[in-house]
Design a protein around this motif. Structure first.
Motif, PDB file in Angstrom:
ATOM      1  N   UNK A   1      22.764 -44.189   8.133  1.00 30.05           N
ATOM      2  CA  UNK A   1      22.993 -45.575   7.737  1.00 30.05           C
ATOM      3  C   UNK A   1      22.407 -46.554   8.748  1.00 30.05           C
ATOM      4  N   UNK A   2      22.589 -46.255  10.029  1.00 34.24           N
ATOM      5  CA  UNK A   2      22.065 -47.141  11.066  1.00 34.24           C
ATOM      6  C   UNK A   2      20.544 -47.172  11.042  1.00 34.24           C
ATOM      7  N   UNK A   3      19.916 -45.998  10.891  1.00 36.79           N
ATOM      8  CA  UNK A   3      18.456 -45.952  10.840  1.00 36.79           C
ATOM      9  C   UNK A   3      17.918 -46.715   9.637  1.00 36.79           C
ATOM     10  N   UNK A   4      18.605 -46.638   8.499  1.00 35.08           N
ATOM     11  CA  UNK A   4      18.182 -47.396   7.324  1.00 35.08           C
ATOM     12  C   UNK A   4      18.236 -48.893   7.606  1.00 35.08           C
ATOM     13  N   UNK A   5      19.239 -49.324   8.350  1.00 34.89           N
ATOM     14  CA  UNK A   5      19.336 -50.744   8.696  1.00 34.89           C
ATOM     15  C   UNK A   5      18.228 -51.161   9.661  1.00 34.89           C
ATOM     16  N   UNK A   6      18.009 -50.340  10.693  1.00 31.26           N
ATOM     17  CA  UNK A   6      17.031 -50.721  11.718  1.00 31.26           C
ATOM     18  C   UNK A   6      15.605 -50.718  11.192  1.00 31.26           C
ATOM     19  N   UNK A   7      15.288 -49.809  10.285  1.00 33.04           N
ATOM     20  CA  UNK A   7      13.929 -49.756   9.739  1.00 33.04           C
ATOM     21  C   UNK A   7      13.735 -50.734   8.594  1.00 33.04           C
ATOM     22  N   UNK A   8      14.846 -51.292   8.085  1.00 32.82           N
ATOM     23  CA  UNK A   8      14.776 -52.320   7.043  1.00 32.82           C
ATOM     24  C   UNK A   8      13.956 -51.866   5.836  1.00 32.82           C
ATOM     25  N   UNK A   9      14.176 -50.612   5.455  1.00 30.32           N
ATOM     26  CA  UNK A   9      13.545 -50.095   4.249  1.00 30.32           C
ATOM     27  C   UNK A   9      12.130 -49.594   4.413  1.00 30.32           C
ATOM     28  N   UNK A  10      11.567 -49.652   5.628  1.00 32.84           N
ATOM     29  CA  UNK A  10      10.210 -49.152   5.832  1.00 32.84           C
ATOM     30  C   UNK A  10      10.173 -47.647   5.595  1.00 32.84           C
ATOM     31  N   UNK A  11       9.089 -47.157   5.045  1.00 31.65           N
ATOM     32  CA  UNK A  11       8.961 -45.731   4.739  1.00 31.65           C
ATOM     33  C   UNK A  11       8.145 -44.976   5.781  1.00 31.65           C
ATOM     34  N   UNK A  12       7.712 -45.673   6.851  1.00 27.32           N
ATOM     35  CA  UNK A  12       6.836 -45.036   7.839  1.00 27.32           C
ATOM     36  C   UNK A  12       7.608 -44.513   9.044  1.00 27.32           C
ATOM     37  N   UNK A  13       8.940 -44.493   8.988  1.00 27.44           N
ATOM     38  CA  UNK A  13       9.744 -44.048  10.126  1.00 27.44           C
ATOM     39  C   UNK A  13      10.104 -42.580   9.960  1.00 27.44           C
ATOM     40  N   UNK A  14       9.507 -41.736  10.782  1.00 32.48           N
ATOM     41  CA  UNK A  14       9.845 -40.315  10.742  1.00 32.48           C
ATOM     42  C   UNK A  14      11.275 -40.099  11.219  1.00 32.48           C
ATOM     43  N   UNK A  15      11.729 -40.903  12.199  1.00 33.50           N
ATOM     44  CA  UNK A  15      13.088 -40.757  12.707  1.00 33.50           C
ATOM     45  C   UNK A  15      14.106 -41.013  11.601  1.00 33.50           C
ATOM     46  N   UNK A  16      13.886 -42.029  10.783  1.00 35.28           N
ATOM     47  CA  UNK A  16      14.808 -42.334   9.688  1.00 35.28           C
ATOM     48  C   UNK A  16      14.822 -41.205   8.662  1.00 35.28           C
ATOM     49  N   UNK A  17      13.650 -40.650   8.370  1.00 40.14           N
ATOM     50  CA  UNK A  17      13.586 -39.554   7.398  1.00 40.14           C
ATOM     51  C   UNK A  17      14.275 -38.310   7.934  1.00 40.14           C
ATOM     52  N   UNK A  18      14.107 -38.044   9.229  1.00 40.98           N
ATOM     53  CA  UNK A  18      14.744 -36.874   9.829  1.00 40.98           C
ATOM     54  C   UNK A  18      16.264 -37.032   9.845  1.00 40.98           C
ATOM     55  N   UNK A  19      16.746 -38.236  10.157  1.00 42.88           N
ATOM     56  CA  UNK A  19      18.192 -38.482  10.137  1.00 42.88           C
ATOM     57  C   UNK A  19      18.750 -38.280   8.738  1.00 42.88           C
ATOM     58  N   UNK A  20      18.032 -38.765   7.733  1.00 46.76           N
ATOM     59  CA  UNK A  20      18.481 -38.599   6.343  1.00 46.76           C
ATOM     60  C   UNK A  20      18.477 -37.130   5.941  1.00 46.76           C
ATOM     61  N   UNK A  21      17.468 -36.391   6.381  1.00 44.52           N
ATOM     62  CA  UNK A  21      17.387 -34.971   6.048  1.00 44.52           C
ATOM     63  C   UNK A  21      18.542 -34.196   6.665  1.00 44.52           C
TER      64      UNK A  21
ATOM     65  N   UNK B   8      18.880 -32.469  16.696  1.00 46.50           N
ATOM     66  CA  UNK B   8      19.404 -33.764  17.122  1.00 46.50           C
ATOM     67  C   UNK B   8      18.598 -34.297  18.300  1.00 46.50           C
ATOM     68  N   UNK B   9      18.218 -33.403  19.218  1.00 43.44           N
ATOM     69  CA  UNK B   9      17.382 -33.832  20.329  1.00 43.44           C
ATOM     70  C   UNK B   9      15.989 -34.220  19.859  1.00 43.44           C
ATOM     71  N   UNK B  10      15.472 -33.545  18.839  1.00 47.63           N
ATOM     72  CA  UNK B  10      14.195 -33.945  18.246  1.00 47.63           C
ATOM     73  C   UNK B  10      14.316 -35.339  17.629  1.00 47.63           C
ATOM     74  N   UNK B  11      15.423 -35.591  16.939  1.00 46.70           N
ATOM     75  CA  UNK B  11      15.655 -36.904  16.357  1.00 46.70           C
ATOM     76  C   UNK B  11      15.721 -37.970  17.445  1.00 46.70           C
ATOM     77  N   UNK B  12      16.448 -37.694  18.526  1.00 50.13           N
ATOM     78  CA  UNK B  12      16.539 -38.651  19.630  1.00 50.13           C
ATOM     79  C   UNK B  12      15.165 -38.915  20.238  1.00 50.13           C
ATOM     80  N   UNK B  13      14.338 -37.878  20.318  1.00 55.44           N
ATOM     81  CA  UNK B  13      12.986 -38.047  20.853  1.00 55.44           C
ATOM     82  C   UNK B  13      12.148 -38.963  19.960  1.00 55.44           C
TER      83      UNK B  13
END
Length: 349
Positions: A250-270, A299-304
């Motif tokens: 949820x936080x990553x979705x807010x911070x990226x504001x709907x952008x689809x180019x964030x690998x971190x947001x996609x990894x968190x969702x996965x 999780x460490x990959x996501x943090x990276x």
């Protein structure tokens, strides 16, 4: 928001959460050892504490043997240990000082007073007199700072970076506590003491304030499978891995504001979806230790990736410990000097 500011805010809450988790683990192990036990069992318990934080090597470099006094001192007061409670409280305070304009006076005063009181209490010898009182105090101060954060701050990017830091640290620590503590139970499986596993399992739940939650959810005897299910998959309990990943998503979705180019947001969702659909029988069938090792690594990959997309490289004095390394061999201290990669700025709201 500037990436430097985001970096300070995220690590401020990571350090606060880490100090609380360290206090929880020390408190649970100390209470467990108040029961009748052998010297060998006591050493195994304190060795497990060091293993959770990957600090067996740094501890051995400073102490000859493992005992309660040395481990508690090393994990609570030792400034050469960047994961000690004292080091984490100081680092949280320093990060808060660097971004006072992005929070508010109440949060700064809370973290600053926590640092001052921590120094005073340790100097007065509270670890020798009442270690449990100190651990309870650390937890209460963490709860206070979280309450000030949630009760007084504007829900802007700064607020969400603070939530992100706490959820990353909590997911990582919950997985490590479950992994190491259940492994310890397996090592003690040949004990003749009746209901020995019960005390171990309640200690695991005690590390994460989960005993009352367990009773509310299951209303039955404590079993390893149910403990694992609660800590891994139960999304309605805030200290579970599933809940932490759901908050990250949820936080990553807010911070990226709907952008689809964030690998971190996609990894968190996965990761969040995998836990949402997870089945404890399948997890245990595939090997719990293997599953938890993989989870910590991811999780460490996501943090990276969050570091690459949003934050800055490590700054000496502000970020004393980085995201811990994945634990296949539990390499002692291997997480202490990792550097986050260069990041870009986060667009302001």
């Amino acid at each position: 928001m500037l990436s430097r500011t985001a970096d300070h805010l995220l690590w401020m809450t990571r350090y606060t959460e880490r100090a609380e988790n360290t206090a929880r683990v020390l408190e649970a192990n100390y209470q467990l050892l108040l029961l009748p036990h052998s010297d060998q069992y006591a050493e195994l318990g304190w060795r497990a504490v060091l293993s959770i934080f990957e600090l067996n090597g740094p501890y051995a470099a400073r102490h000859d043997g493992i005992n309660s006094r040395n481990v508690i001192d090393f994990m609570s007061r030792d400034t050469t240990n960047p994961s000690s409670i004292r080091s984490c409280v100081r680092a949280a305070r320093e990060n808060a000082r660097a971004v006072r304009g992005s929070t508010n006076s109440e949060l700064w005063e809370t973290l600053n007073m926590t640092w001052l009181d921590c120094e005073r209490m340790l100097a007065d010898g509270i670890l020798d007199r009442e270690p449990l009182a100190f651990f309870e105090w650390v937890k209460s101060r963490s709860h206070l700072s979280r309450g000030v954060q949630c009760g007084t701050l504007v829900r802007d990017d700064a607020f969400y970076f603070m939530l992100l830091g706490a959820s990353i640290e909590r997911a990582d620590n919950t997985a490590r506590i479950l992994d190491v503590k259940l492994e310890m139970i397996e090592q003690c499986a040949d004990t003749p003491v009746e209901h020995f596993d019960y005390y171990h399992l309640t200690a695991v739940l005690g590390c994460v304030s989960g005993l009352e939650a367990y009773r509310r959810v299951y209303r039955d005897v404590v079993t390893p499978q149910r403990v694992a299910a609660l800590l891994i998959l139960y999304r309605d309990w805030p200290r579970s891995m599933a809940s932490s990943l759901s908050e990250m998503e949820e936080v990553m979705a807010h911070l990226t504001k709907g952008r689809r180019d964030s690998y971190a947001a996609r990894l968190a969702a996965q990761l969040s979806v995998e836990l949402k659909r997870g089945d404890i029988v399948a997890i245990l069938g595939g090997g719990l230790h293997k599953y938890l090792r993989s989870f910590v690594a991811r999780v460490n990959e996501l943090a990276s990736h969050i570091g690459r997309e949003f934050l800055l490289p490590g700054a000496p004095g502000m970020r004393q410990t980085q995201a811990r390394s994945e634990p296949p061999e539990r390499t002692a201290g291997s997480h202490l000097n990792r550097k986050a990669p260069l990041s870009k700025c986060v667009p302001s709201a």
